[in-house]
Design a protein around this motif. Structure first.
Motif, PDB file in Angstrom:
ATOM      1  N   GLN A   1      15.032   1.359  55.934  1.00 26.87           N
ATOM      2  CA  GLN A   1      14.213   2.562  55.852  1.00 26.87           C
ATOM      3  C   GLN A   1      15.071   3.815  55.816  1.00 26.87           C
ATOM      4  O   GLN A   1      14.814   4.723  55.027  1.00 26.87           O
ATOM      5  N   ARG A   2      16.106   3.877  56.642  1.00 29.78           N
ATOM      6  CA  ARG A   2      16.992   5.046  56.614  1.00 29.78           C
ATOM      7  C   ARG A   2      17.641   5.195  55.239  1.00 29.78           C
ATOM      8  O   ARG A   2      17.711   6.305  54.694  1.00 29.78           O
TER       9      ARG A   2
ATOM     10  N   VAL B   1      16.524   4.068  52.327  1.00 33.64           N
ATOM     11  CA  VAL B   1      15.495   4.421  51.350  1.00 33.64           C
ATOM     12  C   VAL B   1      15.135   5.897  51.452  1.00 33.64           C
ATOM     13  O   VAL B   1      15.016   6.590  50.433  1.00 33.64           O
ATOM     14  N   VAL B   2      14.985   6.416  52.655  1.00 32.82           N
ATOM     15  CA  VAL B   2      14.643   7.829  52.824  1.00 32.82           C
ATOM     16  C   VAL B   2      15.726   8.722  52.215  1.00 32.82           C
ATOM     17  O   VAL B   2      15.425   9.669  51.479  1.00 32.82           O
TER      18      VAL B   2
ATOM     19  N   LEU C   1      15.479   8.406  48.362  1.00 26.99           N
ATOM     20  CA  LEU C   1      14.293   9.061  47.796  1.00 26.99           C
ATOM     21  C   LEU C   1      14.437  10.574  47.847  1.00 26.99           C
ATOM     22  O   LEU C   1      14.039  11.272  46.902  1.00 26.99           O
ATOM     23  N   ARG C   2      14.994  11.095  48.917  1.00 27.97           N
ATOM     24  CA  ARG C   2      15.188  12.553  49.005  1.00 27.97           C
ATOM     25  C   ARG C   2      16.169  13.034  47.943  1.00 27.97           C
ATOM     26  O   ARG C   2      16.069  14.155  47.464  1.00 27.97           O
TER      27      ARG C   2
ATOM     28  N   VAL D   1       8.704  12.957  51.588  1.00 17.41           N
ATOM     29  CA  VAL D   1       8.851  11.559  52.006  1.00 17.41           C
ATOM     30  C   VAL D   1       8.640  11.580  53.509  1.00 17.41           C
ATOM     31  O   VAL D   1       9.393  12.217  54.235  1.00 17.41           O
ATOM     32  N   HIS D   2       7.598  10.883  53.980  1.00 21.59           N
ATOM     33  CA  HIS D   2       7.225  10.985  55.389  1.00 21.59           C
ATOM     34  C   HIS D   2       7.036   9.614  56.019  1.00 21.59           C
ATOM     35  O   HIS D   2       6.486   8.705  55.408  1.00 21.59           O
ATOM     36  N   HIS D   3       7.497   9.501  57.255  1.00 23.70           N
ATOM     37  CA  HIS D   3       7.241   8.310  58.071  1.00 23.70           C
ATOM     38  C   HIS D   3       6.371   8.741  59.241  1.00 23.70           C
ATOM     39  O   HIS D   3       6.672   9.701  59.938  1.00 23.70           O
TER      40      HIS D   3
ATOM     41  N   ASP E   1       4.957   2.203  56.042  1.00 23.28           N
ATOM     42  CA  ASP E   1       6.113   2.816  56.694  1.00 23.28           C
ATOM     43  C   ASP E   1       6.418   4.204  56.153  1.00 23.28           C
ATOM     44  O   ASP E   1       6.784   5.104  56.899  1.00 23.28           O
ATOM     45  N   LEU E   2       6.294   4.385  54.839  1.00 24.77           N
ATOM     46  CA  LEU E   2       6.589   5.676  54.225  1.00 24.77           C
ATOM     47  C   LEU E   2       5.464   6.066  53.268  1.00 24.77           C
ATOM     48  O   LEU E   2       4.845   5.211  52.636  1.00 24.77           O
TER      49      LEU E   2
ATOM     50  N   VAL F   1       4.978   8.835  50.047  1.00 22.84           N
ATOM     51  CA  VAL F   1       5.686   9.728  49.138  1.00 22.84           C
ATOM     52  C   VAL F   1       4.646  10.572  48.424  1.00 22.84           C
ATOM     53  O   VAL F   1       3.702  10.037  47.825  1.00 22.84           O
TER      54      VAL F   1
END
Length: 150
Positions: free
Chosen positions: A12-13, A15-16, A19-20, A29-31, A61-62, A64
């Motif tokens: 997840q870290r 991917v975030v 994506l950013r 992009v929000h969790h 989990d996220l 977008v």
């Protein structure tokens, strides 16, 4: 004591961050922390409070948000399985017409953006800004970042 691995959190870290970098400026992009990890009665009370405040079981989990599009990403390790609540959430989101994707790798996340029509700041090497073949596997190693001008 050996530290327990956290493959989904590590994914997840990554991917975030990706994506950013890949999405246009202004994309969100929000969790949403959707669960309490504390065991016992105290954790159960806290979870009940969160549900009363609008926490939805199985929420992805996220999320977008970009250019009028919404995409929910559920991240799982290679062996991870969706819970019944996550399956129900997926089905409800898809029935409402929103995008949803299961992500097991960084390539899956970038591919989900392309599959759901998101504009990104990345292009495949050798095929500048060519549309991605929906049936092809996304290869994140063959991507170059294009400098954003906006």
């Amino acid at each position: 004591m050996k530290r327990r691995g956290t493959p989904e959190a590590d994914l997840q870290r990554a991917v975030v961050v990706a994506l950013r970098f890949a999405l246009p400026k202004g994309a969100i992009v929000h969790h949403c922390a959707n669960e309490v990890t504390e065991a016992g009665p105290r954790g159960a009370r806290r979870q009940a409070i969160l549900v009363g405040m609008g926490v939805h079981p199985g929420f992805a989990d996220l999320i977008v948000l970009c250019d009028g599009r919404v995409l929910f990403l559920e991240l799982k390790s290679l062996k991870g399985r969706l819970s019944p609540a996550q399956e129900a959430f997926r089905d409800a989101v898809l029935a409402l017409g929103f995008g949803w994707a299961l992500v097991r790798s960084l390539d899956d996340a970038l591919g989900a953006l392309a599959d759901h029509g998101f504009t990104t700041r990345i292009v495949q090497v050798g095929t500048p800004e060519a549309p991605r073949d929906a049936g092809a596997r996304h290869d994140g190693t063959a991507l170059l970042a294009r400098r954003a001008t906006s």
